[in-house]
Design an enzyme around this catalytic site. Sequence first.
Site, PDB file in Angstrom:
ATOM      1  N   CYS A  12      -0.337   6.874   7.786  1.00  0.00           N
ATOM      2  CA  CYS A  12      -1.682   6.363   7.674  1.00  0.00           C
ATOM      3  C   CYS A  12      -2.482   7.443   8.196  1.00  0.00           C
ATOM      4  O   CYS A  12      -2.309   7.917   9.225  1.00  0.00           O
ATOM      5  CB  CYS A  12      -1.749   5.022   8.633  1.00  0.00           C
ATOM      6  SG  CYS A  12      -3.558   4.389   9.042  1.00  0.00           S
ATOM      7  N   THR A  54       0.864  -1.286   0.062  1.00  0.00           N
ATOM      8  CA  THR A  54       0.020   0.126   0.011  1.00  0.00           C
ATOM      9  C   THR A  54       0.779   1.176  -0.018  1.00  0.00           C
ATOM     10  O   THR A  54       0.262   2.373  -0.229  1.00  0.00           O
ATOM     11  CB  THR A  54      -0.892   0.240   0.935  1.00  0.00           C
ATOM     12  OG1 THR A  54      -0.057   0.245   2.261  1.00  0.00           O
ATOM     13  CG2 THR A  54      -1.790  -1.243   1.293  1.00  0.00           C
ATOM     14  N   CYS A  96      -4.383   5.795  12.020  1.00  0.00           N
ATOM     15  CA  CYS A  96      -3.652   5.747  13.436  1.00  0.00           C
ATOM     16  C   CYS A  96      -3.070   6.915  13.676  1.00  0.00           C
ATOM     17  O   CYS A  96      -2.517   7.079  14.934  1.00  0.00           O
ATOM     18  CB  CYS A  96      -2.879   4.489  13.412  1.00  0.00           C
ATOM     19  SG  CYS A  96      -1.631   4.505  12.208  1.00  0.00           S
TER      20      CYS A  96
END
Length: 504
Positions: free
Chosen positions: A66, A31, A69
């Site tokens: 991210c 990713t 988080c």
Amino acid sequence: MDTLTDDLCYQALKTRDARFDGRFYTAVLTTGIFCRPICPAVTPKRGNVRFYPSAETAMANGFRPCLRCRPEAAPGSPAAAGVHTTLARAVRLVEEGALDNGSVAELAERLGITDRYLRQLYKRHTGATPQQHAQARRLLRARQLIVDSNLSMTEIASIAGFGSLRRFNHSLKAAYGNAPTAFRRGIRQSSAPSMPHPFDDPFLPARDDLVLFLQARPPFDGDALLAFFRARAIPGLESVGDHYYARAVHLQGKPGLVICRPLTDKPGMQVILRGPARNAILDISARVRRLFDLDADLPGITDHLACDPLLQPVINQFPGLRVPGCWDRFEFAVRAILGQQISVAAARTLAGRLVGRYGVALPDDLIAGTGITHRFPAPEELAGQAVGQIGLTRSRADTLARVVARFAEPGFAELDGNTLLQQLAALRGVGPWTLSYMALRGLGDPDAFPATDLGILKAAARIGAPDNAKALTHHAERWRPWRAYAAQYLWATLATQSTRQETR
């Protein structure tokens, strides 16, 4: 990553172990995104992940943070701590903005090394260059300010170190995949603090205040920290209530008021910044983190200390106990000198007299209703003053004058901890207790241990440990490298902790 193997990191990732939050970051090859170990996303396959010791290193290797988080909100990473003294100082200076307007060569000169050696040291221990670290830090701090503060985008761009709003928008979109305003629309509005009129309660956020949220590693006992600071609050400089710690500050030549309130829904602090000094938000954030010891990996520390059966019951009794830090090295050095061989209450009285006589008064509109009146005097403002007039003995006044004179020298306060302590040790009147206490709270040394402190000796005897300094020092070898936390646990066992005597 000197203490964590990839296999251990993956086990912590699978269990989402909060004790590892901030100690490593997981980058997913498929990713191109990196996360904290507590991220709620589906755990990736072992072969698809790489582990990095800091968010900056992950970004330097091409991974994006991210959005779930929020790596920028993780407790401070200890990746460079203890690896190399020069590197630790370099990392601190970069995070404080040394490369926002300066060069690597200038930073190296400030550290007393060549720029080539600095780059080698940085790359070897962090996996990134100083420039990569600085750029990643700008991006991380920018998103944190977008989500966790009420600053405008223009203010954030300036504070985070971007030369223009256009560069800020472009860099954030490239790093996160969204324009900066998307983060505030999606997250910020739901957590906006209420803004009452300041005179309703001067310790709650007012309309023009800057508000910041700082997370801590759990467990976090904010009430114990407030109790500690309440007993030592200097009249006129600080005010500590049941739910807040407030103090006057002077940063970048401007006055301000900082109010810290433990969060009720998660470990951490709400920080309210009032007055012109609020623009020094990054400096203030770092100081608050040190003051309340927000970055301590407490589960790891207590697991180590609990191996001593004498300490284990004390640790169980006081979960979340932290080592209180200080706001400013010079201010704390003065506090330590004033506190020699007298009670906490007496030292507090002397410090209040010093602030009232030599401190600088703050604007009335800044401090209305708080009981705070003055900021702490700078070394150059206190140098040459007749400090004995606040009620000191002649020898104590002479010692204080010598310490003030050293701190008034350019660059003295920025010396690395060991060098600064060596310089202070050469001054008459500065003994082992003062140096140990300065190391413990003034410099944040996690292994400092004032073995000659009468409170520590008394507490040690209560739990069955040696009650003389030499034997206790030998026993405390098993507590390394966390003897400062052991000292805090010992002090906590005293029934009269808030008024105990700290003396050599």
